[in-house]
Motif scaffolding. Structure first.
Motif, short mmCIF file in Angstrom:
data_model
loop_
_atom_site.label_atom_id
_atom_site.label_comp_id
_atom_site.label_asym_id
_atom_site.label_seq_id
_atom_site.Cartn_x
_atom_site.Cartn_y
_atom_site.Cartn_z
N GLU A 81 0.84 -1.20 0.00
CA GLU A 81 0.00 0.00 0.00
C GLU A 81 0.87 1.26 0.00
O GLU A 81 0.57 2.24 -0.68
N LEU A 82 1.96 1.22 0.75
CA LEU A 82 2.89 2.35 0.77
C LEU A 82 3.48 2.59 -0.61
O LEU A 82 3.55 3.73 -1.09
N LEU A 83 3.92 1.51 -1.25
CA LEU A 83 4.46 1.63 -2.60
C LEU A 83 3.38 2.08 -3.58
O LEU A 83 3.62 2.94 -4.44
N GLY A 84 2.20 1.52 -3.46
CA GLY A 84 1.11 1.88 -4.35
C GLY A 84 0.71 3.33 -4.21
O GLY A 84 0.34 3.98 -5.20
N SER A 85 0.81 3.89 -3.00
CA SER A 85 0.44 5.29 -2.80
C SER A 85 1.39 6.22 -3.55
O SER A 85 0.99 7.27 -4.04
N PHE A 86 2.66 5.83 -3.66
CA PHE A 86 3.62 6.61 -4.45
C PHE A 86 3.22 6.58 -5.92
O PHE A 86 3.24 7.61 -6.61
N ARG A 106 0.24 6.05 -7.19
CA ARG A 106 -1.06 6.65 -7.45
C ARG A 106 -1.03 8.17 -7.51
O ARG A 106 -2.03 8.81 -7.87
N VAL A 107 0.11 8.76 -7.17
CA VAL A 107 0.23 10.22 -7.30
C VAL A 107 -0.05 10.65 -8.72
O VAL A 107 -0.58 11.72 -8.99
N ASP A 108 0.30 9.80 -9.66
CA ASP A 108 0.11 10.08 -11.08
C ASP A 108 -0.45 8.81 -11.71
O ASP A 108 0.12 7.73 -11.59
N ASP A 109 -1.58 8.92 -12.38
CA ASP A 109 -2.24 7.74 -12.95
C ASP A 109 -1.36 7.00 -13.95
O ASP A 109 -1.57 5.82 -14.22
N ASP A 110 -0.37 7.70 -14.52
CA ASP A 110 0.49 7.08 -15.52
C ASP A 110 1.71 6.38 -14.90
O ASP A 110 2.49 5.77 -15.60
N ARG A 111 1.86 6.51 -13.59
CA ARG A 111 3.03 5.91 -12.95
C ARG A 111 2.89 4.39 -12.88
O ARG A 111 1.84 3.88 -12.49
N LYS A 112 3.96 3.71 -13.22
CA LYS A 112 4.02 2.27 -13.01
C LYS A 112 5.49 1.90 -12.88
O LYS A 112 6.38 2.69 -13.20
N LEU A 113 5.75 0.70 -12.39
CA LEU A 113 7.11 0.19 -12.30
C LEU A 113 7.45 -0.46 -13.64
O LEU A 113 6.71 -1.30 -14.13
N ASP A 114 8.57 -0.06 -14.22
CA ASP A 114 8.97 -0.63 -15.51
C ASP A 114 9.50 -2.05 -15.33
O ASP A 114 9.21 -2.93 -16.15
N VAL A 115 10.31 -2.26 -14.30
CA VAL A 115 10.93 -3.57 -14.05
C VAL A 115 10.88 -3.86 -12.56
O VAL A 115 11.23 -2.99 -11.74
N PHE A 171 1.57 -8.92 -5.24
CA PHE A 171 2.30 -7.74 -5.71
C PHE A 171 1.78 -7.32 -7.07
O PHE A 171 1.45 -6.15 -7.30
N LEU A 172 1.69 -8.26 -8.01
CA LEU A 172 1.29 -7.93 -9.38
C LEU A 172 -0.18 -7.52 -9.46
O LEU A 172 -0.56 -6.76 -10.37
N ARG A 173 -1.00 -7.99 -8.54
CA ARG A 173 -2.40 -7.58 -8.53
C ARG A 173 -2.58 -6.16 -8.00
O ARG A 173 -3.52 -5.46 -8.40
N ARG A 174 -1.69 -5.74 -7.14
CA ARG A 174 -1.86 -4.46 -6.45
C ARG A 174 -1.00 -3.33 -7.02
O ARG A 174 -1.31 -2.15 -6.80
N ILE A 175 0.09 -3.68 -7.70
CA ILE A 175 1.05 -2.68 -8.17
C ILE A 175 1.12 -2.71 -9.69
O ILE A 175 1.33 -3.78 -10.28
N PRO A 176 0.97 -1.57 -10.36
CA PRO A 176 1.08 -1.56 -11.83
C PRO A 176 2.53 -1.77 -12.27
O PRO A 176 3.43 -1.04 -11.88
N VAL A 177 2.72 -2.82 -13.06
CA VAL A 177 4.07 -3.27 -13.45
C VAL A 177 4.10 -3.53 -14.95
O VAL A 177 3.16 -4.14 -15.50
#
Length: 251
Positions: free
Chosen positions: A159-164, A166-175, A195-201
């Motif tokens: 949730e902490l990582l996801g909140s970072f 969600r600051v920008d809808d286009d943000r995701k982890l590339d790798v 992890f993959l269900r909750r974090i855009p990767v």
């Protein structure tokens, strides 16, 4: 960006601006360009994530910078450097909620459900996350209350990582590099899937497999919806290129 699996939980990422070497303790490294900065990151003190052998790199690449979790012994590092007879390299000590902005990138430490930290690196317009030992460690034969506590702690960090992000809808982890430990038995995929269900990767890679390289293919058989975004690894040294066209394996 090139992503090379070295061994166990160690990956080497080559960007235009620098090299990032994560959690190295053994394995064959490729020849690195001496004119490109090298950063060595260690998530925690466990022997399979950190070894004083990393300081041998300072003999070959004098400008190397180390970013080490603060649970690693400063005395152990100092003794290793003295034994090698080299000038003490730059070491940045990091713990959760600490970040460094360096000439080539920004690195922020997130918590772990084991020791030390997990790493979020932003460089050359890319976001790279190395989990260290961040995982839902649902060990067999432990009380359900302990499993519930572990899962709660894991979800809080996600949730902490996801909140970072969600600051920008286009943000995701590339790798991302995620533990898939076969010692967990039926629970080996529980943490990575959450992890993959909750974090855009964009792309995820396995690690901490204890040389059981079939784990990646087993994961895709069980979770075929991640085919395309999850990349199994078959052998140390396997290398991938991420560019505008996506991810491809280099021969």
């Amino acid at each position: 960006m090139k992503i090379q699996f070295i061994f166990h939980s160690s990956y080497l990422v080559e960007l235009d601006s620098c090299y990032l070497l994560f959690d190295y303790y053994q394995g064959e490294l490729p020849e690195l360009r001496g004119d490109k900065p090298l950063y060595v990151l260690a998530s925690h003190v466990h022997y399979d994530h950190f070894s004083p052998v990393v300081f041998q790199l300072a003999k070959k690449y004098p400008g190397v910078t180390y970013i080490l979790s603060d649970d690693i012994s400063e005395m152990l590092c100092r003794d290793a450097v003295e034994e090698l007879g080299i000038e003490e390299p730059e070491i940045l000590w990091i713990r959760p909620e600490i970040e460094y902005t360096l000439p080539e990138f920004r690195v922020e430490a997130y918590p772990s459900t084991d020791q030390g930290v997990s790493f979020l690196v932003e460089a050359d317009g890319k976001r790279i996350f190395h989990a260290g030992d961040l995982n839902d460690w649902c060990w067999p034969n432990v009380p359900n209350s302990r499993k519930e506590t572990m899962q709660r702690d894991y979800f809080e960090i996600l949730e902490l990582l996801g909140s970072f992000l969600r600051v920008d809808d286009d943000r995701k982890l590339d790798v991302v590099m995620l533990p898939m430990d076969p010692v967990l038995g039926d629970g080996q995929f529980q943490g990575p899937v959450e992890f993959l269900r909750r974090i855009p990767v964009r792309y995820a890679f396995p690690m901490h497999m204890w040389e059981r390289y079939s784990v990646g293919e087993e994961f895709l058989r069980e979770y075929p919806e991640y085919k395309g975004s999850f990349q199994p690894v078959r052998t140390p040294g396997q290398t991938f290129l991420l560019d505008k066209d996506g991810l491809t394996e280099l021969k």
